[in-house]
Design an enzyme around this catalytic site. Sequence first.
Site, PDB file in Angstrom:
ATOM      1  CB  CYS A   6      -0.781   0.063   1.111  1.00 47.92           C
ATOM      2  SG  CYS A   6      -0.249   0.090   2.810  1.00 47.92           S
ATOM      3  CG  HIS A  43      -4.662   0.095   4.354  1.00 52.21           C
ATOM      4  ND1 HIS A  43      -3.702  -0.839   3.158  1.00 52.21           N
ATOM      5  CD2 HIS A  43      -5.470   0.491   3.358  1.00 52.21           C
ATOM      6  CE1 HIS A  43      -4.227  -1.103   2.264  1.00 52.21           C
ATOM      7  NE2 HIS A  43      -5.452  -0.178   2.275  1.00 52.21           N
ATOM      8  CG  HIS A  88      -7.165   0.227  -1.266  1.00 55.41           C
ATOM      9  ND1 HIS A  88      -7.266  -0.579  -0.024  1.00 55.41           N
ATOM     10  CD2 HIS A  88      -8.375   0.177  -1.790  1.00 55.41           C
ATOM     11  CE1 HIS A  88      -8.399  -1.388   0.107  1.00 55.41           C
ATOM     12  NE2 HIS A  88      -9.072  -0.657  -1.163  1.00 55.41           N
TER      13      HIS A  88
END
Length: 255
Positions: A157, A209, A221
């Site tokens: 990510c 994240h 993402h």
Amino acid sequence: MEFGICNLTIVPLRAEGAHRSEMISQLLFGETFEIITKSKDWTKISTTADGYMGWIQNGQFLTVDSQLYQHYQSLSITRVGFEGGFLRHRDYAIQLLHGTHVRTSFAYFDADNIQEFVGQELRYSAVDFKEQVSLLAKRYWDVPYLWGGRSKFGIDCSGFSQLIYQSFGVSLPRDAYQQVELGDTVDFLSEIEVGDLAFFDNEEGRINHVGIMLDSETIIHASARVRIDRMDLEGIFNQELNRYTHKLRIVKRYI
């Protein structure tokens, strides 16, 4: 002081000097680093771009002294676009991936520095960000998630957000918990603009994240693969799983 230059397409950066050790990031061709310490088979390094520390296997880089390192950094660069390309040298060609910065006048292979870049050159700058960031990010749709990955062969990510921003001349740290320390806070979801980064935390409140906003309600993402999902005040809603998968912490703007 010694420095290194990665002279392979892409190589793993590991937490410890062993093949069984976790891959924490990757180096792309042409990226540089400071050499911290050497062992028989491995070298501990600190990357020039973001100060990321780890171990790279000996034989996967060129060693240069301070003078040659400074010369290398002064050379003009070609930024490789999404479609990639090759650096050709006589009968040899090495594949180059999106995100690579190559200096065609440098002798990567031997003393004869006659070489040629063949492929797509990236010409974006920060002024192109709002218009182009969504299009570039979507090129990574369905690229598999890879812990420590930084390319279209596998990406994580924060590697995704770092790589996309780098394409517009904006440097971000390697990890999400570092990236969140920069930028300006976006106070309301209705004020989100394309390219803003949304950060998410775990039950302990640690940032774990990050994703790139396509608009005020949609995020791209890397989670299992690079995917596009809906986002609201609660977080990311995965329609396939019919549940929220990431809890929103904050949204930041960098351009």
